[in-house]
Write a protein that holds these residues in place. Structure first.
Motif, PDB file in Angstrom:
ATOM      1  N   CYS A 143       0.833  -1.211   0.000  1.00 54.32           N
ATOM      2  CA  CYS A 143       0.000   0.000   0.000  1.00 54.32           C
ATOM      3  C   CYS A 143       0.866   1.258   0.000  1.00 54.32           C
ATOM      4  N   LEU A 144       1.913   1.248   0.813  1.00 48.85           N
ATOM      5  CA  LEU A 144       2.781   2.417   0.906  1.00 48.85           C
ATOM      6  C   LEU A 144       3.493   2.694  -0.412  1.00 48.85           C
ATOM      7  N   THR A 145       3.848   1.644  -1.158  1.00 48.89           N
ATOM      8  CA  THR A 145       4.461   1.860  -2.472  1.00 48.89           C
ATOM      9  C   THR A 145       3.508   2.601  -3.390  1.00 48.89           C
ATOM     10  N   GLN A 146       2.221   2.229  -3.346  1.00 55.17           N
ATOM     11  CA  GLN A 146       1.227   2.931  -4.157  1.00 55.17           C
ATOM     12  C   GLN A 146       1.151   4.408  -3.767  1.00 55.17           C
ATOM     13  N   ALA A 147       1.098   4.664  -2.471  1.00 55.65           N
ATOM     14  CA  ALA A 147       0.971   6.043  -2.006  1.00 55.65           C
ATOM     15  C   ALA A 147       2.241   6.844  -2.270  1.00 55.65           C
ATOM     16  N   ARG A 148       3.398   6.218  -2.043  1.00 50.83           N
ATOM     17  CA  ARG A 148       4.660   6.934  -2.271  1.00 50.83           C
ATOM     18  C   ARG A 148       4.806   7.342  -3.723  1.00 50.83           C
ATOM     19  N   TYR A 149       4.316   6.494  -4.626  1.00 56.43           N
ATOM     20  CA  TYR A 149       4.364   6.873  -6.042  1.00 56.43           C
ATOM     21  C   TYR A 149       3.662   8.215  -6.253  1.00 56.43           C
ATOM     22  N   GLY A 150       2.464   8.370  -5.692  1.00 55.07           N
ATOM     23  CA  GLY A 150       1.766   9.640  -5.830  1.00 55.07           C
ATOM     24  C   GLY A 150       2.502  10.781  -5.166  1.00 55.07           C
ATOM     25  N   ILE A 151       3.170  10.474  -4.054  1.00 57.07           N
ATOM     26  CA  ILE A 151       3.911  11.514  -3.335  1.00 57.07           C
ATOM     27  C   ILE A 151       5.121  11.993  -4.142  1.00 57.07           C
ATOM     28  N   THR A 152       5.638  11.183  -5.047  1.00 56.71           N
ATOM     29  CA  THR A 152       6.730  11.693  -5.880  1.00 56.71           C
ATOM     30  C   THR A 152       6.246  12.833  -6.777  1.00 56.71           C
TER      31      THR A 152
ATOM     32  N   ALA B 236       9.943  -0.655  -9.772  1.00 57.27           N
ATOM     33  CA  ALA B 236      10.534  -1.286  -8.594  1.00 57.27           C
ATOM     34  C   ALA B 236      10.431  -0.340  -7.403  1.00 57.27           C
ATOM     35  N   PRO B 237      10.230  -0.884  -6.187  1.00 55.56           N
ATOM     36  CA  PRO B 237      10.134  -0.016  -5.007  1.00 55.56           C
ATOM     37  C   PRO B 237      11.330   0.917  -4.826  1.00 55.56           C
ATOM     38  N   THR B 238      12.526   0.455  -5.190  1.00 58.43           N
ATOM     39  CA  THR B 238      13.703   1.318  -5.056  1.00 58.43           C
ATOM     40  C   THR B 238      13.583   2.553  -5.945  1.00 58.43           C
ATOM     41  N   GLN B 239      12.988   2.391  -7.115  1.00 55.98           N
ATOM     42  CA  GLN B 239      12.788   3.537  -7.997  1.00 55.98           C
ATOM     43  C   GLN B 239      11.831   4.548  -7.372  1.00 55.98           C
ATOM     44  N   VAL B 240      10.814   4.051  -6.654  1.00 58.16           N
ATOM     45  CA  VAL B 240       9.903   4.946  -5.948  1.00 58.16           C
ATOM     46  C   VAL B 240      10.652   5.686  -4.839  1.00 58.16           C
ATOM     47  N   SER B 241      11.501   4.965  -4.116  1.00 57.63           N
ATOM     48  CA  SER B 241      12.286   5.601  -3.056  1.00 57.63           C
ATOM     49  C   SER B 241      13.169   6.708  -3.596  1.00 57.63           C
ATOM     50  N   LEU B 242      13.820   6.455  -4.723  1.00 60.76           N
ATOM     51  CA  LEU B 242      14.696   7.467  -5.318  1.00 60.76           C
ATOM     52  C   LEU B 242      13.918   8.724  -5.670  1.00 60.76           C
ATOM     53  N   ALA B 243      12.734   8.547  -6.262  1.00 56.98           N
ATOM     54  CA  ALA B 243      11.942   9.703  -6.684  1.00 56.98           C
ATOM     55  C   ALA B 243      11.346  10.444  -5.492  1.00 56.98           C
ATOM     56  N   LYS B 244      10.886   9.709  -4.475  1.00 51.24           N
ATOM     57  CA  LYS B 244      10.354  10.403  -3.297  1.00 51.24           C
ATOM     58  C   LYS B 244      11.453  11.192  -2.591  1.00 51.24           C
ATOM     59  N   TRP B 245      12.590  10.575  -2.422  1.00 54.03           N
ATOM     60  CA  TRP B 245      13.743  11.252  -1.807  1.00 54.03           C
ATOM     61  C   TRP B 245      14.090  12.518  -2.589  1.00 54.03           C
ATOM     62  N   ASN B 246      14.285  12.375  -3.895  1.00 52.44           N
ATOM     63  CA  ASN B 246      14.697  13.508  -4.722  1.00 52.44           C
ATOM     64  C   ASN B 246      13.652  14.620  -4.722  1.00 52.44           C
ATOM     65  N   ASN B 247      12.394  14.268  -4.949  1.00 45.69           N
ATOM     66  CA  ASN B 247      11.388  15.291  -5.179  1.00 45.69           C
ATOM     67  C   ASN B 247      10.940  15.982  -3.895  1.00 45.69           C
ATOM     68  N   CYS B 248      10.907  15.250  -2.791  1.00 36.86           N
ATOM     69  CA  CYS B 248      10.596  15.910  -1.520  1.00 36.86           C
ATOM     70  C   CYS B 248      11.721  16.861  -1.115  1.00 36.86           C
TER      71      CYS B 248
END
Length: 387
Positions: free
Chosen positions: A242-251, A316-328
């Motif tokens: 679920c968090l992966t889905q939400a983090r995608y939107g947060i990017t 991949a979840p790591t790609q979501v992490s990279l984008a959330k980190w960068n964009n936030c």
């Protein structure tokens, strides 16, 4: 040909006609309905509930879910654009939609039975039933495996005891998607408002996400029927999915906040006269504005490619992490810098920069802190878990 100041790489041209239409619709809603009231709502610490019906009518709740369950059947890029335009208004509005769509409707759709989908999803898409997501606990933070909330089987029911913390929509919610430890691993339950022993307490005195409802949830021998257990997942992969889905939107969301701040700073710098010339005529100001545009452009391209990967089933979840980190990080730095360019005027909520800067303190923290996402990327690079 002059370039658009907030779209220097013409990302707009990479969108389909449907994606552009979605963006335009939500942008108009933000301009006409959110921006006129959001400063006062932030000041008052009030979530603008009057917008819920219109948000639902526009199809923004569960927008990627199939139409048979009340969703819009949109692709992931369209959902990202929804998040971007809503957060251009305020992170609290985007958070409301993110929680309802990605953290509440998604697990019912992904992990629930057909009966549960039909029971809950159409009403949630219509805004008649509001949800919240009960995972984070007072002592848990970034370690969800250290979960203390428990559910034990008792005849045909489950009895839940424990507490959850920092829950968006908590006091608005008609249902809570609650994760609890059982004898068979972590499982999820739909806890309904009014069930004996279930209470929500709104968290006050916030300096961030003031136009959003944040709550603590308490469970004191809450009896939940087996029919309310989501049966198709067990273990941490459930809430993490679920968090992966939400983090995608947060990017996508912080891109909107950053654009709002740049727009404000750019207009202000052209109008503000210092030493007989506009602030925008100074090299120092132009360097800062240019750096903001560079960062926004990078964030736009990251999220667009992430969305294309998601729609292709390759994300991949790591790609979501990279984008959330960068964009936030991009957005909070821009918001702070824009506040500084506005000088003293920038500290009031008559301007957007300080409100976005304060909101982004939460966005950069929730659903994985910056450090957590850095470590996710580090683990991908090295193969070593340093958590």
């Amino acid at each position: 040909m002059a370039l658009h100041p907030y779209d220097l790489y013409d990302v707009r041209s990479m969108l389909s006609e449907e994606e552009q239409a979605v963006q335009d619709t939500v942008a108009r809603f933000t301009d006409e309905r959110v921006l006129p009231i959001i400063g006062d709502a932030f000041d008052q610490g009030r979530f603008p509930r009057e917008l819920i019906a219109e948000i639902a009518e526009l199809g923004l709740l569960g927008s990627t879910l199939p139409e048979q369950y009340g969703g819009g059947g949109l692709n992931s890029v369209s959902y990202g654009l929804i998040c971007q335009e809503l957060e251009r208004g305020d992170s609290g509005i985007r958070s409301f939609v993110s929680v309802q769509s990605s953290l509440c409707m998604y697990p019912i759709f992904a992990y629930g039975t057909e009966e549960q989908k039909k029971r809950w999803l159409p009403d949630m898409a219509a805004g008649r039933v509001i949800g919240c997501f009960g995972l984070t606990e007072p002592h848990g933070g970034s370690d969800p495996a250290n979960m203390k909330t428990v559910a034990r089987k008792d005849g045909g029911d489950w009895v839940i005891n424990g507490a959850k913390m920092w829950i968006t929509n908590g006091n608005l919610a008609d249902i809570a998607i609650v994760w609890a430890q059982t004898d068979d691993g972590i499982q999820s339950f739909v806890v309904e408002k009014g069930m004996a022993g279930f209470a929500a307490q709104e968290i006050k005195h916030k300096m961030s996400l003031r136009a959003s409802v944040t709550s603590s949830l308490f469970f004191d021998n809450v009896r939940v029927p087996e029919a309310n257990r989501l049966p198709n997942v067990k273990g941490l992969k459930g809430p993490l999915g679920c968090l992966t889905q939400a983090r995608y939107g947060i990017t996508w969301g912080p891109i909107g906040a950053a654009i709002a701040c740049l727009d404000e700073a750019l207009n202000y710098s052209k109008e503000r006269i210092l030493f007989d010339r506009p602030l925008a005529a100074n090299q120092a100001a132009q360097l800062r504005l240019a750096d903001m545009a560079r960062r926004i452009t990078s964030g736009q391209l990251l999220s667009l490619q992430l969305g294309r990967l998601k729609d292709a089933g390759k994300m991949a979840p790591t790609q979501v992490s990279l984008a959330k980190w960068n964009n936030c990080r991009m957005a909070i730095d821009i918001a702070r810098d824009c506040r500084d360019l506005l000088g003293g005027a920038g500290i009031t909520t008559e301007h957007a920069a300080i409100r976005h800067a304060l909101n982004l303190e939460s966005v950069i923290t929730y659903e994985g802190t910056e450090t957590v996402h850095q470590l996710v990327v580090g683990r991908e690079l090295t193969g070593i878990n340093a958590f």
